[in-house]
Design a protein around this motif. Sequence first.
Motif, PDB file in Angstrom:
ATOM      1  N   TYR A 126      22.799  21.647   4.456  1.00  0.00           N
ATOM      2  CA  TYR A 126      22.933  20.539   5.264  1.00  0.00           C
ATOM      3  C   TYR A 126      24.616  20.399   5.644  1.00  0.00           C
ATOM      4  CZ  TYR A 126      18.464  18.469   4.656  1.00  0.00           C
ATOM      5  OH  TYR A 126      17.134  18.105   4.761  1.00  0.00           O
ATOM      6  N   ASP A 127      24.861  20.190   6.866  1.00  0.00           N
ATOM      7  CA  ASP A 127      26.242  20.374   7.278  1.00  0.00           C
ATOM      8  C   ASP A 127      26.953  19.091   6.664  1.00  0.00           C
ATOM      9  OD1 ASP A 127      26.065  22.699   9.030  1.00  0.00           O
ATOM     10  OD2 ASP A 127      24.858  21.457  10.217  1.00  0.00           O
ATOM     11  N   VAL A 128      26.498  18.022   6.659  1.00  0.00           N
ATOM     12  CA  VAL A 128      27.005  16.902   6.114  1.00  0.00           C
ATOM     13  C   VAL A 128      25.885  15.799   5.303  1.00  0.00           C
ATOM     14  CG1 VAL A 128      26.617  15.438   8.045  1.00  0.00           C
ATOM     15  CG2 VAL A 128      28.515  14.801   6.791  1.00  0.00           C
ATOM     16  N   PHE A 129      26.518  15.234   4.155  1.00  0.00           N
ATOM     17  CA  PHE A 129      25.674  14.534   3.390  1.00  0.00           C
ATOM     18  C   PHE A 129      26.220  12.904   3.427  1.00  0.00           C
ATOM     19  CE2 PHE A 129      25.000  18.708   1.581  1.00  0.00           C
ATOM     20  CZ  PHE A 129      23.585  18.681   1.092  1.00  0.00           C
ATOM     21  N   ILE A 130      25.406  11.826   3.753  1.00  0.00           N
ATOM     22  CA  ILE A 130      25.660  10.520   3.664  1.00  0.00           C
ATOM     23  C   ILE A 130      24.920  10.163   2.587  1.00  0.00           C
ATOM     24  CG2 ILE A 130      25.806   8.543   5.092  1.00  0.00           C
ATOM     25  CD1 ILE A 130      25.236  10.458   7.577  1.00  0.00           C
ATOM     26  N   ASP A 131      25.862   9.488   1.657  1.00  0.00           N
ATOM     27  CA  ASP A 131      25.273   9.199   0.101  1.00  0.00           C
ATOM     28  C   ASP A 131      26.039   8.117  -0.325  1.00  0.00           C
ATOM     29  OD1 ASP A 131      23.774   9.268  -2.299  1.00  0.00           O
ATOM     30  OD2 ASP A 131      23.123  11.438  -1.619  1.00  0.00           O
ATOM     31  N   ASP A 132      25.539   7.339  -1.600  1.00  0.00           N
ATOM     32  CA  ASP A 132      26.419   6.381  -2.088  1.00  0.00           C
ATOM     33  C   ASP A 132      26.796   6.693  -3.382  1.00  0.00           C
ATOM     34  OD1 ASP A 132      23.625   5.795  -2.386  1.00  0.00           O
ATOM     35  OD2 ASP A 132      24.207   4.227  -3.656  1.00  0.00           O
ATOM     36  N   SER A 133      25.949   7.931  -4.009  1.00  0.00           N
ATOM     37  CA  SER A 133      26.132   8.068  -5.413  1.00  0.00           C
ATOM     38  C   SER A 133      27.510   8.965  -5.558  1.00  0.00           C
ATOM     39  CB  SER A 133      24.956   9.052  -5.636  1.00  0.00           C
ATOM     40  OG  SER A 133      25.507   9.733  -6.930  1.00  0.00           O
ATOM     41  N   PRO A 134      28.342   8.427  -6.720  1.00  0.00           N
ATOM     42  CA  PRO A 134      29.376   9.073  -7.084  1.00  0.00           C
ATOM     43  C   PRO A 134      29.201  10.581  -7.436  1.00  0.00           C
ATOM     44  CG  PRO A 134      28.956   7.231  -8.350  1.00  0.00           C
ATOM     45  CD  PRO A 134      28.124   7.199  -7.413  1.00  0.00           C
ATOM     46  N   LEU A 135      28.067  10.548  -8.303  1.00  0.00           N
ATOM     47  CA  LEU A 135      27.638  11.853  -8.965  1.00  0.00           C
ATOM     48  C   LEU A 135      27.470  12.855  -7.914  1.00  0.00           C
ATOM     49  CD1 LEU A 135      25.668  10.704 -11.964  1.00  0.00           C
ATOM     50  CD2 LEU A 135      27.944  10.964 -11.948  1.00  0.00           C
ATOM     51  N   ASN A 136      26.480  12.307  -6.853  1.00  0.00           N
ATOM     52  CA  ASN A 136      26.041  13.161  -5.662  1.00  0.00           C
ATOM     53  C   ASN A 136      27.480  13.658  -5.102  1.00  0.00           C
ATOM     54  OD1 ASN A 136      23.440  12.924  -6.750  1.00  0.00           O
ATOM     55  ND2 ASN A 136      22.970  11.667  -4.873  1.00  0.00           N
ATOM     56  N   ALA A 137      28.126  12.905  -4.652  1.00  0.00           N
ATOM     57  CA  ALA A 137      29.555  13.144  -4.104  1.00  0.00           C
ATOM     58  C   ALA A 137      30.162  14.086  -4.544  1.00  0.00           C
ATOM     59  CB  ALA A 137      30.345  11.774  -3.804  1.00  0.00           C
TER      60      ALA A 137
END
Length: 177
Positions: A126-137
Amino acid sequence: MKIALDVDGVLADVIQSWLNYNNSIRREIQKHEITDWNFWKKFKINRYDFYSELSSCWKNWTSIPPTEENLSSVTKNLSDIGQVDIVTARERSTDSFVKNWLEYHDISYDNYVSVIDGPMKADLDYDVFIDDSPLNALKFLENNKSVILYSQPWNQHLTENNIYRISNLSEVIQKLN
């Protein structure tokens, strides 16, 4: 442009549903007190109990509120910018409930992608990820991926320069345009 859009904590406020359940059986917790991803440790809640309870909240998917109003129109506008896929990490048994929730709230998306563990998302194309997880970020950054972090009490400690933080989803439209 390929956009990965998370569900829990970005579209669906499932933590509020979990808090409603938790507060009926344990010490009362307010959402603003959830200041880190592994907050259950702070409140002495067994990790497996927490995740089981969170999954159970999805069985009553109609009670899960959206994180904000107008998600339908915002996701339609996001779809005008590129391919929007729901990319979520969850127990497989909840997928049908999540899809029902997305349909009920008229969320626009092209594909539904479910992985077992959140950081696995970073391996996806993916070109961009929209997430709320600090671990994922952090994992997205580690893999040189673009991350837009949806602000929640549990990710406020992240201050990395390469993270674009939003407080509502409509800010994504401005950022990506």
